[in-house]
Design a protein around this motif. Structure first.
Motif, PDB file in Angstrom:
ATOM      1  N   LEU A   1      12.129   6.056   2.416  1.00 39.34           N
ATOM      2  CA  LEU A   1      12.835   6.510   1.217  1.00 39.34           C
ATOM      3  C   LEU A   1      12.826   5.376   0.188  1.00 39.34           C
ATOM      4  O   LEU A   1      13.075   4.218   0.538  1.00 39.34           O
ATOM      5  CB  LEU A   1      14.283   6.863   1.593  1.00 39.34           C
ATOM      6  N   ALA A   2      12.545   5.729  -1.084  1.00 39.98           N
ATOM      7  CA  ALA A   2      12.511   4.717  -2.135  1.00 39.98           C
ATOM      8  C   ALA A   2      13.925   4.429  -2.640  1.00 39.98           C
ATOM      9  O   ALA A   2      14.705   5.350  -2.868  1.00 39.98           O
ATOM     10  CB  ALA A   2      11.632   5.203  -3.285  1.00 39.98           C
ATOM     11  N   LEU A   3      14.220   3.149  -2.812  1.00 41.13           N
ATOM     12  CA  LEU A   3      15.504   2.727  -3.382  1.00 41.13           C
ATOM     13  C   LEU A   3      15.243   1.749  -4.514  1.00 41.13           C
ATOM     14  O   LEU A   3      14.385   0.869  -4.398  1.00 41.13           O
ATOM     15  CB  LEU A   3      16.355   2.014  -2.319  1.00 41.13           C
ATOM     16  N   VAL A   4      15.985   1.886  -5.601  1.00 38.95           N
ATOM     17  CA  VAL A   4      15.799   0.995  -6.756  1.00 38.95           C
ATOM     18  C   VAL A   4      16.925  -0.041  -6.780  1.00 38.95           C
ATOM     19  O   VAL A   4      18.065   0.254  -6.443  1.00 38.95           O
ATOM     20  CB  VAL A   4      15.734   1.812  -8.073  1.00 38.95           C
TER      21      VAL A   4
ATOM     22  N   GLY B   1       0.832  -1.194   0.000  1.00 41.79           N
ATOM     23  CA  GLY B   1       0.000   0.000   0.000  1.00 41.79           C
ATOM     24  C   GLY B   1       0.865   1.242   0.000  1.00 41.79           C
ATOM     25  O   GLY B   1       2.096   1.170   0.093  1.00 41.79           O
ATOM     26  N   SER B   2       0.219   2.384  -0.115  1.00 43.00           N
ATOM     27  CA  SER B   2       0.955   3.649  -0.108  1.00 43.00           C
ATOM     28  C   SER B   2       0.299   4.599   0.894  1.00 43.00           C
ATOM     29  O   SER B   2      -0.848   4.405   1.298  1.00 43.00           O
ATOM     30  CB  SER B   2       0.950   4.275  -1.507  1.00 43.00           C
ATOM     31  N   CYS B   3       1.060   5.606   1.258  1.00 40.36           N
ATOM     32  CA  CYS B   3       0.582   6.607   2.224  1.00 40.36           C
ATOM     33  C   CYS B   3       0.313   7.915   1.477  1.00 40.36           C
ATOM     34  O   CYS B   3       1.157   8.364   0.696  1.00 40.36           O
ATOM     35  CB  CYS B   3       1.662   6.819   3.285  1.00 40.36           C
ATOM     36  N   ASP B   4      -0.847   8.512   1.706  1.00 41.62           N
ATOM     37  CA  ASP B   4      -1.133   9.796   1.042  1.00 41.62           C
ATOM     38  C   ASP B   4      -0.995  10.973   2.017  1.00 41.62           C
ATOM     39  O   ASP B   4      -1.439  12.073   1.736  1.00 41.62           O
ATOM     40  CB  ASP B   4      -2.521   9.791   0.391  1.00 41.62           C
TER      41      ASP B   4
ATOM     42  N   CYS C   1       7.464   3.726 -12.864  1.00 38.37           N
ATOM     43  CA  CYS C   1       7.729   4.423 -11.593  1.00 38.37           C
ATOM     44  C   CYS C   1       7.810   5.934 -11.814  1.00 38.37           C
ATOM     45  O   CYS C   1       7.352   6.715 -10.964  1.00 38.37           O
ATOM     46  CB  CYS C   1       8.996   3.897 -10.930  1.00 38.37           C
ATOM     47  N   ILE C   2       8.365   6.332 -12.940  1.00 37.90           N
ATOM     48  CA  ILE C   2       8.464   7.770 -13.242  1.00 37.90           C
ATOM     49  C   ILE C   2       7.057   8.362 -13.330  1.00 37.90           C
ATOM     50  O   ILE C   2       6.775   9.424 -12.762  1.00 37.90           O
ATOM     51  CB  ILE C   2       9.247   8.000 -14.552  1.00 37.90           C
ATOM     52  N   ASP C   3       6.159   7.638 -13.995  1.00 38.50           N
ATOM     53  CA  ASP C   3       4.774   8.109 -14.105  1.00 38.50           C
ATOM     54  C   ASP C   3       4.075   8.126 -12.756  1.00 38.50           C
ATOM     55  O   ASP C   3       3.212   8.959 -12.495  1.00 38.50           O
ATOM     56  CB  ASP C   3       3.988   7.200 -15.064  1.00 38.50           C
ATOM     57  N   ALA C   4       4.437   7.178 -11.894  1.00 38.49           N
ATOM     58  CA  ALA C   4       3.738   7.050 -10.605  1.00 38.49           C
ATOM     59  C   ALA C   4       4.122   8.146  -9.623  1.00 38.49           C
ATOM     60  O   ALA C   4       3.357   8.474  -8.707  1.00 38.49           O
ATOM     61  CB  ALA C   4       4.041   5.687  -9.992  1.00 38.49           C
ATOM     62  N   CYS C   5       5.286   8.720  -9.793  1.00 33.60           N
ATOM     63  CA  CYS C   5       5.788   9.660  -8.784  1.00 33.60           C
ATOM     64  C   CYS C   5       5.260  11.081  -9.026  1.00 33.60           C
ATOM     65  O   CYS C   5       5.735  11.797  -9.915  1.00 33.60           O
ATOM     66  CB  CYS C   5       7.315   9.671  -8.781  1.00 33.60           C
ATOM     67  N   GLU C   6       4.312  11.475  -8.211  1.00 32.08           N
ATOM     68  CA  GLU C   6       3.730  12.815  -8.356  1.00 32.08           C
ATOM     69  C   GLU C   6       4.695  13.909  -7.923  1.00 32.08           C
ATOM     70  O   GLU C   6       4.498  15.079  -8.228  1.00 32.08           O
ATOM     71  CB  GLU C   6       2.437  12.910  -7.541  1.00 32.08           C
TER      72      GLU C   6
ATOM     73  N   CYS D   1       6.252   7.930  -0.153  1.00 36.15           N
ATOM     74  CA  CYS D   1       4.821   7.579  -0.206  1.00 36.15           C
ATOM     75  C   CYS D   1       4.593   6.131  -0.621  1.00 36.15           C
ATOM     76  O   CYS D   1       3.586   5.520  -0.252  1.00 36.15           O
ATOM     77  CB  CYS D   1       4.090   8.512  -1.163  1.00 36.15           C
ATOM     78  N   GLY D   2       5.483   5.575  -1.433  1.00 40.44           N
ATOM     79  CA  GLY D   2       5.362   4.171  -1.831  1.00 40.44           C
ATOM     80  C   GLY D   2       4.648   3.925  -3.147  1.00 40.44           C
ATOM     81  O   GLY D   2       4.533   2.781  -3.579  1.00 40.44           O
ATOM     82  N   GLU D   3       4.181   4.941  -3.823  1.00 40.52           N
ATOM     83  CA  GLU D   3       3.431   4.744  -5.080  1.00 40.52           C
ATOM     84  C   GLU D   3       4.292   4.092  -6.161  1.00 40.52           C
ATOM     85  O   GLU D   3       3.821   3.235  -6.909  1.00 40.52           O
ATOM     86  CB  GLU D   3       2.888   6.076  -5.595  1.00 40.52           C
ATOM     87  N   CYS D   4       5.553   4.488  -6.270  1.00 42.03           N
ATOM     88  CA  CYS D   4       6.418   3.934  -7.322  1.00 42.03           C
ATOM     89  C   CYS D   4       6.615   2.436  -7.128  1.00 42.03           C
ATOM     90  O   CYS D   4       6.596   1.670  -8.083  1.00 42.03           O
ATOM     91  CB  CYS D   4       7.766   4.653  -7.311  1.00 42.03           C
TER      92      CYS D   4
END
Ligand code: SF4
Ligand code: SF4
Ligand code: SF4
Length: 186
Positions: A122-125, A94-97, A140-145, A167-170
């Motif tokens: 923090l997101a890490l790839v 899930g993600s946090c808004d 992921c690029i599209d997902a990151c607002e 946030c976790g969306e990516c």
């Protein structure tokens, strides 16, 4: 330091932190001699206080966990009895808004808009990213607002730690599960 000694220190800290004036006193004089308490490997809920203050203030009431509409908070199952049961931010599914319901529900000040840190993850790839294998993908690029993810000159995913809110969306949108959310050093 044993768990017992740590718990005794925490109780002392908690007493000191219970009133605003004592809290201010504690902050002012908590210097290098301050005891280092165990640090969780998991991110805390958004707006958590610094480690020692969080450990002193959180009473494991679970209100933050219960109120989260996205179900991304859970009790820690870490082996240390000192850390076990404390709320952590878990973004695997899930993600946090940043709705803020958790911080509003916290009765002790362990989560605080004024003094806590909003960004706890923090997101890490990883190398599982499609681009590592020269396959194209920009999910992921599209997902990151926040616009925190970009392509590098060498066509690899780059995540800007200053732009990432955790946030976790990516991670949710990466079908290769190449992005993970880790504890941010706050
Ligand atoms: S800010 Fe909202 S979505 Fe994020 S952890 Fe708190 S309650 Fe859950
Ligand atoms: S609401 Fe506050 S005191 Fe209760 S478990 Fe969550 S962080 Fe701890
Ligand atoms: S966690 Fe959120 S802010 Fe951070 S890079 Fe991923 S989508 Fe962007």
């Amino acid at each position: 330091m044993s768990d017992k000694q740590i718990q005794a220190q925490s109780l002392m800290n908690k007493e000191q932190l219970q009133s605003p004036s004592r809290r201010a006193f504690f902050r002012r004089f908590a210097g290098p001699a301050e005891v280092e308490l165990p640090v969780s490997e998991f991110p805390r809920p958004p707006w958590a206080m610094g480690n020692n203050e969080f450990l002193a203030l959180c009473n494991r009431c679970n209100r933050c966990i219960d109120v989260c509409p996205r179900r991304v908070l859970r009790q820690s199952d870490e082996s240390s009895s000192f850390l076990q049961g404390l709320p952590t931010l878990s973004l695997e599914y899930g993600s946090c808004d940043f709705c803020g319901l958790c911080v509003e529900a916290c009765p002790t000040g362990a989560l605080s808009r004024e003094s806590g840190e909003k960004r706890q993850a923090l997101a890490l790839v990883s190398d599982h990213c499609q681009l590592t294998y020269n396959q194209s993908c920009d999910f992921c690029i599209d997902a990151c607002e926040e616009g925190a993810i970009k392509l590098s000159a060498s066509n690899r995913i780059e995540i800007d730690p200053n732009g990432c809110t955790g946030c976790g969306e990516c991670s949710l949108d990466c079908y290769n599960k190449a992005i993970s959310l880790v504890k941010r050093q706050v």
